[in-house]
Design a protein around this motif. Structure first.
Motif, PDB file in Angstrom:
ATOM      1  N   ALA A  29       9.134  26.113 -22.745  1.00  0.00           N
ATOM      2  CA  ALA A  29       8.366  26.096 -21.501  1.00  0.00           C
ATOM      3  C   ALA A  29       7.382  24.940 -21.499  1.00  0.00           C
ATOM      4  CB  ALA A  29       7.618  27.416 -21.316  1.00  0.00           C
ATOM      5  N   HIS A  30       7.105  24.441 -20.292  1.00  0.00           N
ATOM      6  CA  HIS A  30       6.086  23.410 -20.131  1.00  0.00           C
ATOM      7  C   HIS A  30       4.866  24.057 -19.486  1.00  0.00           C
ATOM      8  CE1 HIS A  30       4.269  19.570 -19.890  1.00  0.00           C
ATOM      9  NE2 HIS A  30       4.285  19.511 -18.570  1.00  0.00           N
ATOM     10  N   HIS A  31       3.662  23.769 -20.025  1.00  0.00           N
ATOM     11  CA  HIS A  31       2.425  24.457 -19.645  1.00  0.00           C
ATOM     12  C   HIS A  31       1.410  23.497 -19.034  1.00  0.00           C
ATOM     13  CE1 HIS A  31       3.203  28.226 -22.096  1.00  0.00           C
ATOM     14  NE2 HIS A  31       4.135  27.400 -22.544  1.00  0.00           N
ATOM     15  N   CYS A  92       6.166  18.381  -9.113  1.00  0.00           N
ATOM     16  CA  CYS A  92       6.513  17.545 -10.260  1.00  0.00           C
ATOM     17  C   CYS A  92       6.371  18.331 -11.561  1.00  0.00           C
ATOM     18  CB  CYS A  92       5.616  16.304 -10.309  1.00  0.00           C
ATOM     19  SG  CYS A  92       6.094  14.993  -9.164  1.00  0.00           S
ATOM     20  N   PHE A  93       5.403  19.226 -11.621  1.00  0.00           N
ATOM     21  CA  PHE A  93       5.220  20.048 -12.807  1.00  0.00           C
ATOM     22  C   PHE A  93       6.392  21.011 -12.996  1.00  0.00           C
ATOM     23  CE2 PHE A  93       3.798  24.104 -14.619  1.00  0.00           C
ATOM     24  CZ  PHE A  93       3.288  23.693 -15.837  1.00  0.00           C
ATOM     25  N   LEU A  94       6.853  21.621 -11.909  1.00  0.00           N
ATOM     26  CA  LEU A  94       7.900  22.636 -12.004  1.00  0.00           C
ATOM     27  C   LEU A  94       9.294  22.037 -12.154  1.00  0.00           C
ATOM     28  CD1 LEU A  94       6.676  25.122  -9.235  1.00  0.00           C
ATOM     29  CD2 LEU A  94       6.512  25.409 -11.716  1.00  0.00           C
ATOM     30  N   LEU A  95       9.508  20.854 -11.588  1.00  0.00           N
ATOM     31  CA  LEU A  95      10.840  20.228 -11.628  1.00  0.00           C
ATOM     32  C   LEU A  95      11.923  21.153 -11.107  1.00  0.00           C
ATOM     33  CD1 LEU A  95      10.783  18.341 -15.068  1.00  0.00           C
ATOM     34  CD2 LEU A  95      10.552  17.381 -12.775  1.00  0.00           C
ATOM     35  N   GLY A  96      11.595  21.930 -10.071  1.00  0.00           N
ATOM     36  CA  GLY A  96      12.569  22.806  -9.455  1.00  0.00           C
ATOM     37  C   GLY A  96      12.739  24.154 -10.118  1.00  0.00           C
TER      38      GLY A  96
END
Length: 272
Positions: A29-31, A92-96
């Protein structure tokens, strides 16, 4: 907060929330920290530096950079090759991918019920004003060198929320997903000798799961004893412009600024 999922809608997040989004079919995951107005401050890696090893191993994980390969985001202006602490739009954070909210101050039973780390912690969050102050300060001053085990995007978000810093540079950072990644093989290794005395595969699986859960719990920032509460101004001074991994004594130097302060020691007894 659900036991199986922390998924939320965009309308449910507030400034100061620690949010995350799963990448590569729930591989990791990216936080980041949501700041309001559809914007997120988050810690991103440079090209081929997801593992922070500088080797070919770095290319096996999908990029956590905030934009696609198309170049510059027209909405927030972030470049595709941006790295370090950046401010980007939520898209941009979620990238879809779906949006999730990291939970703080949960009870031990709920924590242990989570199959994956990197979704919650027993530690309590500070007030949102202080959380946003830390995030914005580090946006201008940096957060050191990205390392998947010791200084990643989850470590950044947890620091912004709690102000807690791991003292021992040789240990894993605050990241729950790093603890999960390392805890799984540890559980298998510790449990392997017991397979000879267990007649039931179910019993062996239960022991392995127990060791895994204990390793996650012991590594949680809310119960660890190798952490200190550090003001963001002191943190930024000690990690800028050099990187944490390049200066192994940086944290020791930082803590020596006020070695006996309860605020620095997070309520722990003064160190001699």
């Amino acid at each position: 907060m659900g036991v199986l999922s922390n998924r939320v809608s965009k309308s449910q997040v507030s400034p100061g929330d620690h949010i995350y989004s799963w990448r590569s079919a729930y591989t990791y995951a990216h936080h980041g920290i949501y700041t309001g107005d559809d914007q997120v401050i988050h810690f991103t890696r440079g090209r081929d530096e997801e593992l922070g090893t500088g080797t070919i191993l770095d290319v096996f994980l999908v990029s956590s950079r905030p934009t696609t390969a198309l170049g510059r985001c027209e909405k927030c202006g972030v470049q595709a090759d941006s790295s370090g602490v950046v401010l980007s739009c939520l898209d941009c954070f979620l990238l879809g991918d779906p949006l999730y909210r990291f939970e703080y101050g949960i009870d031990p039973m709920t924590f242990l019920a989570k199959a994956r780390g990197g979704t919650c912690t027993l530690a309590k969050s500070d007030d949102k004003e202080l959380v946003l102050h830390r995030a914005n300060y580090l946006l201008n001053n940096g957060f050191g060198c990205y390392h998947i085990f010791r200084n990643n995007c989850e470590d950044f978000a947890i620091y912004c929320k709690t102000g807690l810093l791991v003292v021992d540079q040789n240990m894993i950072g605050r990241s729950g997903q790093a603890a999960s990644f390392l805890g799984a093989p540890l559980a298998a290794v510790v449990s392997s000798p017991l397979r000879f005395v267990m007649t039931s595969p179910l019993g062996f699986a239960a022991v392995t799961a127990g060791v895994y859960c204990f390793s996650r719990y012991a590594a949680d920032i809310g119960v660890r004893r190798d952490v200190a509460k550090v003001a963001v101004e002191d943190l930024a001074v000690n990690i800028r412009p050099s990187t944490i991994t390049e200066q192994p004594n940086a944290t020791a130097d930082l803590l020596s600024l006020d070695n006996n302060s309860p605020a620095v020691n997070n309520g722990l007894p003064p160190r001699s």
